[in-house]
Motif scaffolding. Structure first.
Motif, PDB file in Angstrom:
ATOM      1  N   TYR A  80       0.816  -1.206   0.000  1.00 44.71           N
ATOM      2  CA  TYR A  80       0.000   0.000   0.000  1.00 44.71           C
ATOM      3  C   TYR A  80       0.854   1.263   0.000  1.00 44.71           C
ATOM      4  O   TYR A  80       0.584   2.207  -0.718  1.00 44.71           O
ATOM      5  CB  TYR A  80      -0.944  -0.018   1.218  1.00 44.71           C
ATOM      6  N   GLN A  81       1.895   1.285   0.838  1.00 41.47           N
ATOM      7  CA  GLN A  81       2.831   2.413   0.868  1.00 41.47           C
ATOM      8  C   GLN A  81       4.146   1.930   1.446  1.00 41.47           C
ATOM      9  O   GLN A  81       4.191   0.913   2.116  1.00 41.47           O
ATOM     10  CB  GLN A  81       2.235   3.582   1.659  1.00 41.47           C
ATOM     11  N   GLU A  82       5.216   2.673   1.160  1.00 39.47           N
ATOM     12  CA  GLU A  82       6.540   2.278   1.659  1.00 39.47           C
ATOM     13  C   GLU A  82       6.523   2.241   3.189  1.00 39.47           C
ATOM     14  O   GLU A  82       5.977   3.136   3.835  1.00 39.47           O
ATOM     15  CB  GLU A  82       7.613   3.270   1.197  1.00 39.47           C
ATOM     16  N   ARG A  83       7.130   1.223   3.749  1.00 39.76           N
ATOM     17  CA  ARG A  83       7.197   1.067   5.206  1.00 39.76           C
ATOM     18  C   ARG A  83       8.637   0.832   5.610  1.00 39.76           C
ATOM     19  O   ARG A  83       9.436   0.292   4.849  1.00 39.76           O
ATOM     20  CB  ARG A  83       6.374  -0.138   5.670  1.00 39.76           C
ATOM     21  N   CYS A  84       8.948   1.208   6.852  1.00 32.49           N
ATOM     22  CA  CYS A  84      10.271   0.907   7.390  1.00 32.49           C
ATOM     23  C   CYS A  84      10.134  -0.302   8.323  1.00 32.49           C
ATOM     24  O   CYS A  84       9.026  -0.719   8.666  1.00 32.49           O
ATOM     25  CB  CYS A  84      10.844   2.116   8.135  1.00 32.49           C
ATOM     26  N   HIS A  85      11.266  -0.844   8.750  1.00 36.64           N
ATOM     27  CA  HIS A  85      11.253  -2.018   9.620  1.00 36.64           C
ATOM     28  C   HIS A  85      10.455  -1.742  10.896  1.00 36.64           C
ATOM     29  O   HIS A  85       9.724  -2.600  11.371  1.00 36.64           O
ATOM     30  CB  HIS A  85      12.684  -2.423   9.992  1.00 36.64           C
ATOM     31  N   LYS A  86      10.620  -0.534  11.432  1.00 39.32           N
ATOM     32  CA  LYS A  86       9.934  -0.179  12.677  1.00 39.32           C
ATOM     33  C   LYS A  86       8.417  -0.245  12.499  1.00 39.32           C
ATOM     34  O   LYS A  86       7.715  -0.779  13.367  1.00 39.32           O
ATOM     35  CB  LYS A  86      10.364   1.225  13.120  1.00 39.32           C
ATOM     36  N   ASP A  87       7.900   0.267  11.386  1.00 36.29           N
ATOM     37  CA  ASP A  87       6.457   0.218  11.117  1.00 36.29           C
ATOM     38  C   ASP A  87       5.972  -1.231  11.073  1.00 36.29           C
ATOM     39  O   ASP A  87       4.938  -1.571  11.652  1.00 36.29           O
ATOM     40  CB  ASP A  87       6.119   0.872   9.769  1.00 36.29           C
ATOM     41  N   VAL A  88       6.731  -2.061  10.363  1.00 34.43           N
ATOM     42  CA  VAL A  88       6.356  -3.471  10.207  1.00 34.43           C
ATOM     43  C   VAL A  88       6.400  -4.191  11.556  1.00 34.43           C
ATOM     44  O   VAL A  88       5.481  -4.945  11.904  1.00 34.43           O
ATOM     45  CB  VAL A  88       7.270  -4.165   9.168  1.00 34.43           C
ATOM     46  N   GLU A  89       7.448  -3.950  12.323  1.00 32.10           N
ATOM     47  CA  GLU A  89       7.559  -4.595  13.637  1.00 32.10           C
ATOM     48  C   GLU A  89       6.426  -4.160  14.566  1.00 32.10           C
ATOM     49  O   GLU A  89       5.868  -4.981  15.291  1.00 32.10           O
ATOM     50  CB  GLU A  89       8.927  -4.293  14.263  1.00 32.10           C
ATOM     51  N   ASP A  90       6.084  -2.876  14.527  1.00 36.81           N
ATOM     52  CA  ASP A  90       4.975  -2.386  15.354  1.00 36.81           C
ATOM     53  C   ASP A  90       3.665  -3.055  14.956  1.00 36.81           C
ATOM     54  O   ASP A  90       2.867  -3.445  15.811  1.00 36.81           O
ATOM     55  CB  ASP A  90       4.831  -0.864  15.240  1.00 36.81           C
TER      56      ASP A  90
END
Length: 159
Positions: free
Chosen positions: A24-34
């Motif tokens: 859907y949109q670019e994510r960083c590792h932190k977003d994914v882990e959260d």
């Protein structure tokens, strides 16, 4: 329909959800882990999902950093300092931060700064020069523009 909060999600379901989340949109590792933390998965499942996302190029920190820097600069008119601060908050590596900042051309950076400063200067209705100066400085510094740039421009605009 009532859903039992104790029921857990399968790894395959979580994987599909995370693929859609990253597509859907670019994510960083932190977003994914959260996001994975909210799914209450076991650590091995989280690790397996993150590795899959990296392997299939759903998750790419450099691509995220570049998109983030471009977006925040073009849309929100943030300066480099604010962009760097926000990327560090998301645990992006210094190398990727440096690469992301290269996405912003120097010419465009200074043009945007001058337009933004002048637009804000004309929108401040304060009559007292010192208060007007402070409002303009605070606004530009909050947006992450460099101190030297800000004070030079403010001194140029407010004599």
């Amino acid at each position: 329909m009532y859903r039992n909060p104790i029921t857990s999600i399968t790894v395959a379901e979580a994987l599909r959800k995370m693929e859609r989340y990253c597509a859907y949109q670019e994510r960083c590792h932190k977003d994914v882990e959260d996001k994975l933390r909210t799914m209450k998965l076991i650590p091995e499942a989280k690790e397996k999902i993150i590795l899959h996302l990296l392997d299939q190029n759903f998750l790419n920190e450099e691509r995220f950093a570049k998109a983030f820097a471009r977006g925040k600069f073009n849309i929100k008119k943030w300066g480099k300092q604010r962009i760097v601060r926000e990327l560090k908050f998301r645990n992006i590596s210094p190398y990727n931060i440096k690469t992301a900042l290269k996405e912003i051309s120097e010419k465009e950076y200074f043009e945007t700064f001058h337009k933004l400063a002048e637009k804000k200067y004309h929108s401040i209705t304060e009559q007292d020069k010192n208060k007007k100066r402070k409002k303009l400085v605070d606004y530009l510094l909050y947006r992450g523009w460099e101190t030297t740039l800000v004070y030079e421009k403010v001194n140029e605009l407010i004599l």
